[in-house]
Write an enzyme that holds these catalytic residues in place. Structure first.
Site, PDB file in Angstrom:
ATOM      1  N   HIS A   1     -10.610  -6.176  -2.084  1.00  0.00           N
ATOM      2  CA  HIS A   1     -11.658  -5.964  -1.068  1.00  0.00           C
ATOM      3  C   HIS A   1     -12.806  -5.245  -1.777  1.00  0.00           C
ATOM      4  O   HIS A   1     -12.694  -4.064  -2.104  1.00  0.00           O
ATOM      5  CB  HIS A   1     -11.136  -5.086   0.070  1.00  0.00           C
TER       6      HIS A   1
ATOM      7  N   ASP B   1     -12.326 -10.345  -0.414  1.00  0.00           N
ATOM      8  CA  ASP B   1     -13.617 -10.468   0.271  1.00  0.00           C
ATOM      9  C   ASP B   1     -14.606  -9.558  -0.441  1.00  0.00           C
ATOM     10  O   ASP B   1     -14.224  -8.580  -1.064  1.00  0.00           O
ATOM     11  CB  ASP B   1     -13.554 -10.229   1.790  1.00  0.00           C
TER      12      ASP B   1
ATOM     13  N   GLU C   1       0.800  -1.238   0.000  1.00  0.00           N
ATOM     14  CA  GLU C   1       0.000   0.000   0.000  1.00  0.00           C
ATOM     15  C   GLU C   1       0.824   1.276   0.000  1.00  0.00           C
ATOM     16  O   GLU C   1       0.598   2.168   0.817  1.00  0.00           O
ATOM     17  CB  GLU C   1      -0.975  -0.025   1.191  1.00  0.00           C
TER      18      GLU C   1
ATOM     19  N   GLU D   1      -6.285 -10.722  -0.942  1.00  0.00           N
ATOM     20  CA  GLU D   1      -7.095 -10.441   0.267  1.00  0.00           C
ATOM     21  C   GLU D   1      -8.569 -10.400  -0.085  1.00  0.00           C
ATOM     22  O   GLU D   1      -9.328  -9.557   0.414  1.00  0.00           O
ATOM     23  CB  GLU D   1      -6.667  -9.102   0.905  1.00  0.00           C
TER      24      GLU D   1
ATOM     25  N   ASN E   1       2.036  -5.325  -3.070  1.00  0.00           N
ATOM     26  CA  ASN E   1       0.626  -5.615  -2.785  1.00  0.00           C
ATOM     27  C   ASN E   1      -0.145  -4.320  -2.523  1.00  0.00           C
ATOM     28  O   ASN E   1       0.347  -3.440  -1.808  1.00  0.00           O
ATOM     29  CB  ASN E   1       0.576  -6.508  -1.525  1.00  0.00           C
TER      30      ASN E   1
END
Ligand code: G3I
Length: 305
Positions: free
Chosen positions: A206, A237, A127, A235, A170
């Protein structure tokens, strides 16, 4: 195949979950993890504040617990994460530039060497870019004091520390083509052109109603893969429920399977019960470890039944 991991393996991929060490003792949690997944990512246990709360004093207890569990079951481990602005102990931000650079390199080296040979891929830097249209770097102690070169330095240090581990950048909100993903793309292209060691790019993925699965998700994964790196969904979801959620999950799996260098998918938790989205239901298993429609949709998209 009748599990996520086995179905993904038949497609040459892994299917992983973020795991918290303090839930491994819960029998339904461990049983679901062990049955369905063949890769794990420690959700918090490898972050800087967990492993080096005090300068040069390393505590690997909870992270080791996850790695041992995974190894015992033949699962891969993704290391998350070495250099990130969040979950960073206060002492790091207090260092002057030269000292911060040594501390960053020492952190990367000590953590990677502790796990040498046991981590398939590391999120070396997490990030580092801003949201929005600027394509600029995010402010952090590393960015503000070391400058733009901190990412390159982190990757070079990481390669030296464990030459066998794949090294990933990432980020989130980079899942479709936009100013932020364009900025990451330019960085990766530059790294590849100049021989800076980078092996993979992680797309956190996400998703929710404000930020759904992008229409150009597959195309975006593909353009990164075309630079000569692997891509991973790191990650995943997706907020929601029922058919809509199941359809979104299916699109994600199909996009990964359509990109030959998309090597695997990790969902950000085993069960809705422990999702970081406190009141949400973004995962594949419900609070009682029942399989949701999203689970069935993912399994079938992977070719399993
Ligand atoms: O461990 C402490 C505990 O001692 C304390 O009593 C408790 C009280 O708040 O907090 C506990 O720490 C929490 C930690 O999770 C472990 O449960 C932190 O408050 C909480 O902020 C932390 O949240 C994590 C978050 O990263 C922090 O940024 C989430 O679990 C984790 O899922 C989330 O993961 C991030 C990825 O690393 C990077 N990408 C985004 C993703 C979702 O935010």
């Amino acid at each position: 195949a009748s599990t996520l991991g086995a179905a993904a393996a038949e497609k040459g991929r892994y299917f992983g979950a973020a795991v918290a060490a303090n839930h491994l003792g819960e029998s339904d949690y461990a049983a679901t993890l062990d049955r369905e997944f063949n890769s794990v990512t420690p959700e918090n246990e490898m972050k800087w504040d967990a492993v080096e709360r005090t300068r040069n004093s390393f505590t690997f207890g909870s992270a080791d617990q996850i790695v041992s569990h995974a190894q015992g079951k033949g699962m891969k481990v993704r290391g998350h994460t070495l250099v990130w602005h969040s979950q960073l102990p206060g002492w790091v931000g207090g260092l002057a530039a030269g000292d911060l650079r040594s501390a960053m390199n020492n952190h990367i080296t000590k953590v990677m060497q502790h796990y040498q040979g046991r981590i398939a891929a590391w999120d070396v830097v997490n990030e580092a870019f801003q949201d929005g249209n600027s394509g600029a770097r995010r402010s952090s102690p590393f960015q503000d004091k070391i400058g733009n070169g901190f990412i390159e330095e982190a990757f070079r240090t990481a390669r030296a520390a464990d030459p066998a581990a794949k090294l990933c950048y990432n980020d989130y909100n980079t899942d479709g083509q936009n100013a932020k993903s364009n900025a990451v793309y330019a960085m990766v292209r530059d790294f590849k052109a100049r021989g800076v060691p980078i092996d993979c790019v992680g797309f956190q993925s996400h998703f929710n109603s404000q930020s759904p699965v992008p229409g150009d998700y597959q195309q975006n994964l593909q353009r990164f893969a075309d630079l000569g790196v692997d891509v991973q969904i790191t990650e995943l979801d997706i907020e929601g429920s029922g058919t809509a959620q199941a359809d979104s999950y299916r699109r994600v799996v199909q996009a990964c399977l359509a990109v030959s260098r998309c090597t695997g998918i990790t969902v950000w938790g085993v069960t809705d019960k422990y999702s970081w989205r406190a009141s949400g239901t973004p995962l594949l298993f419900d609070n009682n470890y029942g399989k949701k429609a999203a689970y069935t949709s993912v399994l079938s998209a992977l070719g399993g039944t």
